[in-house]
Design a protein around this motif. Structure first.
Motif, PDB file in Angstrom:
ATOM      1  N   LEU A 111       0.807  -1.216   0.000  1.00 50.99           N
ATOM      2  CA  LEU A 111       0.000   0.000   0.000  1.00 50.99           C
ATOM      3  C   LEU A 111       0.847   1.277   0.000  1.00 50.99           C
ATOM      4  O   LEU A 111       0.509   2.254  -0.678  1.00 50.99           O
ATOM      5  N   MET A 112       1.959   1.261   0.760  1.00 52.33           N
ATOM      6  CA  MET A 112       2.670   2.514   1.035  1.00 52.33           C
ATOM      7  C   MET A 112       4.087   2.556   0.491  1.00 52.33           C
ATOM      8  O   MET A 112       4.895   3.377   0.929  1.00 52.33           O
ATOM      9  N   ASP A 113       4.411   1.699  -0.448  1.00 55.07           N
ATOM     10  CA  ASP A 113       5.715   1.783  -1.096  1.00 55.07           C
ATOM     11  C   ASP A 113       5.818   3.127  -1.827  1.00 55.07           C
ATOM     12  O   ASP A 113       4.886   3.541  -2.527  1.00 55.07           O
ATOM     13  N   GLY A 123       3.517   1.813  -4.641  1.00 57.37           N
ATOM     14  CA  GLY A 123       2.452   1.542  -3.689  1.00 57.37           C
ATOM     15  C   GLY A 123       1.079   1.895  -4.249  1.00 57.37           C
ATOM     16  O   GLY A 123       0.928   2.825  -5.057  1.00 57.37           O
ATOM     17  N   LEU A 124       0.078   1.143  -3.816  1.00 54.46           N
ATOM     18  CA  LEU A 124      -1.276   1.347  -4.319  1.00 54.46           C
ATOM     19  C   LEU A 124      -1.795   2.745  -4.005  1.00 54.46           C
ATOM     20  O   LEU A 124      -2.459   3.373  -4.835  1.00 54.46           O
ATOM     21  N   GLN A 149       6.116  10.045  -0.023  1.00 52.32           N
ATOM     22  CA  GLN A 149       7.224   9.109   0.162  1.00 52.32           C
ATOM     23  C   GLN A 149       6.858   7.957   1.105  1.00 52.32           C
ATOM     24  O   GLN A 149       7.403   6.866   1.009  1.00 52.32           O
ATOM     25  N   PHE A 150       5.937   8.206   2.034  1.00 50.96           N
ATOM     26  CA  PHE A 150       5.479   7.187   2.976  1.00 50.96           C
ATOM     27  C   PHE A 150       6.661   6.462   3.628  1.00 50.96           C
ATOM     28  O   PHE A 150       7.380   7.054   4.404  1.00 50.96           O
ATOM     29  N   LEU A 151       6.870   5.181   3.305  1.00 51.48           N
ATOM     30  CA  LEU A 151       7.928   4.397   3.953  1.00 51.48           C
ATOM     31  C   LEU A 151       9.328   4.878   3.581  1.00 51.48           C
ATOM     32  O   LEU A 151      10.304   4.503   4.240  1.00 51.48           O
ATOM     33  N   GLY A 152       9.459   5.685   2.548  1.00 51.63           N
ATOM     34  CA  GLY A 152      10.759   6.222   2.162  1.00 51.63           C
ATOM     35  C   GLY A 152      11.076   7.556   2.799  1.00 51.63           C
ATOM     36  O   GLY A 152      12.140   8.110   2.558  1.00 51.63           O
ATOM     37  N   ALA A 210      -0.096   3.201  11.417  1.00 50.16           N
ATOM     38  CA  ALA A 210      -1.340   2.933  10.688  1.00 50.16           C
ATOM     39  C   ALA A 210      -1.564   1.436  10.495  1.00 50.16           C
ATOM     40  O   ALA A 210      -2.689   0.934  10.662  1.00 50.16           O
ATOM     41  N   VAL A 211      -0.500   0.695  10.167  1.00 52.33           N
ATOM     42  CA  VAL A 211      -0.624  -0.756   9.970  1.00 52.33           C
ATOM     43  C   VAL A 211      -1.016  -1.442  11.278  1.00 52.33           C
ATOM     44  O   VAL A 211      -1.903  -2.310  11.310  1.00 52.33           O
TER      45      VAL A 211
END
Length: 294
Positions: free
Chosen positions: A132-134, A138-139, A153-156, A167-168
């Motif tokens: 989802l958050m790549d 990511g989607l 960037q989310f996880l980046g 969130a997860v």
């Protein structure tokens, strides 16, 4: 004679009760208390898990005080807990109140939907989080592109990655805590609400003066268990970010893992683990003391 029979019966009841409790006590001793004592013993040694242990006293604890990475990881752990614990508590309580107000068939369906993510393993949930958050594929970012919104960037991103993990974990654990709250709400006598309704109380007033105060014991349990869990989070971080980017998600549990199994410094990692246990234990006692006040 009658007194002797009563004493014998009482002794038999006590023996039966202790016999039923014995397996749990033995499990706690073997799988909880003994590892804690052994971790403290190892923390007094220099050991890489292969060579013989060398006694160093409290040198590992002295090194802990000047370890900047440890203190930074502890700061991230406190930040994670400060965001995760209140959010999980508030969302699970609100969800329980909402579901309790629904009709039975609808409530059962919604409750099942909330609880289903709890059956997912931590590694699976982390993989879904990456999907989802790549930052590249990511989607969520794909949906942002189609909607004409700027991608994230989310996880980046060092400033976003920790909140993505929050969130997860919220998605996984929300249903479990919601079910506990829902069970406690159903135990509240309906007479209280009927009396309040006759007095013209609003829904918010019923929640504030009836529901929430009568959930004190459940709230205390959930807050303490959630706090302990937030200090032990590691699985999702290991899979989703490996402590990055730029160590922004390297919380205490993951740092202890790295010291133990990447640097093979079992003595120092045991000192870190015992220090973290002491912090969790102290915070749990403080929380229990504050929440148990009348």
């Amino acid at each position: 004679m009658v007194a002797n029979r009563k004493n014998a019966r009482k002794l038999q009841e006590w023996a039966t009760a202790y016999l039923f409790v014995l397996p749990d006590v033995a499990g706690l001793f073997v799988f909880v208390f003994l590892p804690i004592l052994y971790a403290f013993y190892v923390s007094l040694h220099r050991w890489n898990a292969f060579s013989p242990r060398a006694f160093v006293g409290f040198d590992n604890y002295a090194a802990l005080v000047s370890d900047a990475q440890w203190w930074h990881s502890l700061e991230r752990t406190f930040l994670f807990s400060a965001v995760y614990v209140p959010l999980l508590f508030a969302l699970s309580l609100a969800s329980a109140v909402m579901i309790h107000a629904l009709k039975k068939r609808t409530a059962n369906l919604v409750r099942t939907m909330f609880l289903m993510p709890f059956a997912i393993t931590s590694v699976t949930s982390a993989i879904i989080g990456i999907f989802l958050m790549d930052p590249r594929n990511g989607l969520i970012n794909q949906l942002f592109k189609h909607a004409g919104l700027p991608t994230q960037q989310f996880l980046g991103s060092p400033s976003q990655a920790l909140y993505c993990i929050v969130a997860v974990l919220l998605w996984i654990n929300l249903g479990y805590n919601m079910v506990i709250f829902l069970a406690a709400i159903k135990e509240i006598p309906r007479d209280y609400y009927e009396a309040a309704n006759l007095d013209g109380a609003s829904g918010w007033q019923m929640f504030r003066y009836i529901t929430f105060p009568l959930l004190r014991g459940t709230s205390t349990f959930i807050l303490i268990v959630t706090l302990i869990g937030s200090f032990q989070v590691m699985d999702q971080i290991m899979v989703m970010t490996k402590g990055g980017p730029v160590n922004s998600t390297q919380v205490s549990a993951y740092y202890i893992y790295k010291v133990a199994f990447e640097q093979m410094n079992m003595g120092y990692s045991s000192a870190l683990a015992f220090a973290l246990f002491s912090i969790i234990f102290a915070l749990s006692l403080i929380q229990l003391k504050l929440l148990s006040r009348e």
